[in-house]
Enzyme design. Structure first.
Site, PDB file in Angstrom:
ATOM      1  N   HIS A  31       0.806  -1.198  -0.083  1.00 38.13           N
ATOM      2  CA  HIS A  31       0.121  -0.065   0.039  1.00 38.13           C
ATOM      3  C   HIS A  31       1.024   1.340  -0.055  1.00 38.13           C
ATOM      4  CE1 HIS A  31       0.787  -0.643   4.092  1.00 38.13           C
ATOM      5  NE2 HIS A  31       0.914   0.432   4.367  1.00 38.13           N
ATOM      6  N   HIS A  41       5.744   6.023  -1.470  1.00 36.98           N
ATOM      7  CA  HIS A  41       6.584   4.793  -1.437  1.00 36.98           C
ATOM      8  C   HIS A  41       5.681   3.620  -1.191  1.00 36.98           C
ATOM      9  CE1 HIS A  41       7.022   5.177   2.912  1.00 36.98           C
ATOM     10  NE2 HIS A  41       7.262   3.947   2.778  1.00 36.98           N
TER      11      HIS A  41
END
Length: 198
Positions: A42, A125
């Site tokens: 995620h 990220h």
């Protein structure tokens, strides 16, 4: 009762599969890394920490409204890097301006619910793995091997409210969606109700 909570985006299965294929040699080469499960990948927009369960309904309402009025974002996975030689990540490309604006909106909505949280700088990220304390080289080496990776673009279709079991025992970290809302539902509804042009 409390739950550790964050708001996130999730890449579609095709994007995750593409990156997993690229990582296959690294899985074999760096077996001591603690690799995240692919289904848990995620992009965190706001980490809210440990919250009372009573706050979840407040978040559901404001996040559902925000997702409905926000268009889907065009993003992509690209490259790799690390934080402090301990955490391996894949970078995010695409509509980064839109991603930062969405994260700022989400954080403001959370604050409007009276929820206090540590507002860290957004560094988009996808966390892939963590190293063990006695292994300072695997993460930087694996990151270097991802440098040239550029995944196919994809749309972030949903905003996710996620709970985790961090700190709840010795097992691996597990994440589960509390709820997810499709982006742009209100925009689509307005478009479908607009009168036809003559």
């Amino acid at each position: 009762m409390t739950l550790r909570v964050f708001v996130a985006l999730a890449p579609p299965d095709a994007a995750k599969d593409e990156l997993a294929r690229v990582l296959r040699p690294a899985y074999a080469r760096y077996p001591r890394l603690r690799w995240n499960r692919i289904e848990d990948w995620h992009i965190t927009l706001a980490f809210l920490g440990e919250l009372p369960l009573t706050t979840v309904p407040l978040l559901r309402s404001v996040l559902a409204d925000r997702a409905a009025s926000h268009p889907a974002l065009q993003l992509g996975l690209r490259g790799g890097g690390h934080f402090d030689e301990r955490l391996l990540w894949s970078g995010i490309g695409g509509d980064l301006e839109g991603l930062h604006l969405l994260a700022a909106d989400v954080r403001e909505l959370v604050r409007s619910c009276g929820i206090d949280f540590k507002d860290r700088t957004l560094r988009p990220h996808l966390t892939l793995a963590r190293s063990r304390r006695d292994d300072p080289t695997s993460v930087p080496q694996a990151a270097a091997e991802l440098t040239g990776f550029v995944g196919r673009p994809w749309k972030a279709e949903r905003l996710h409210l996620v709970g985790s079991n961090i700190g709840r025992g010795p097992g691996p970290i597990r994440y589960r969606d509390i709820e997810a809302w499709r982006f742009g539902d209100a925009i689509r509804a307005q478009g479908s109700s607009a009168p036809a042009k003559p």
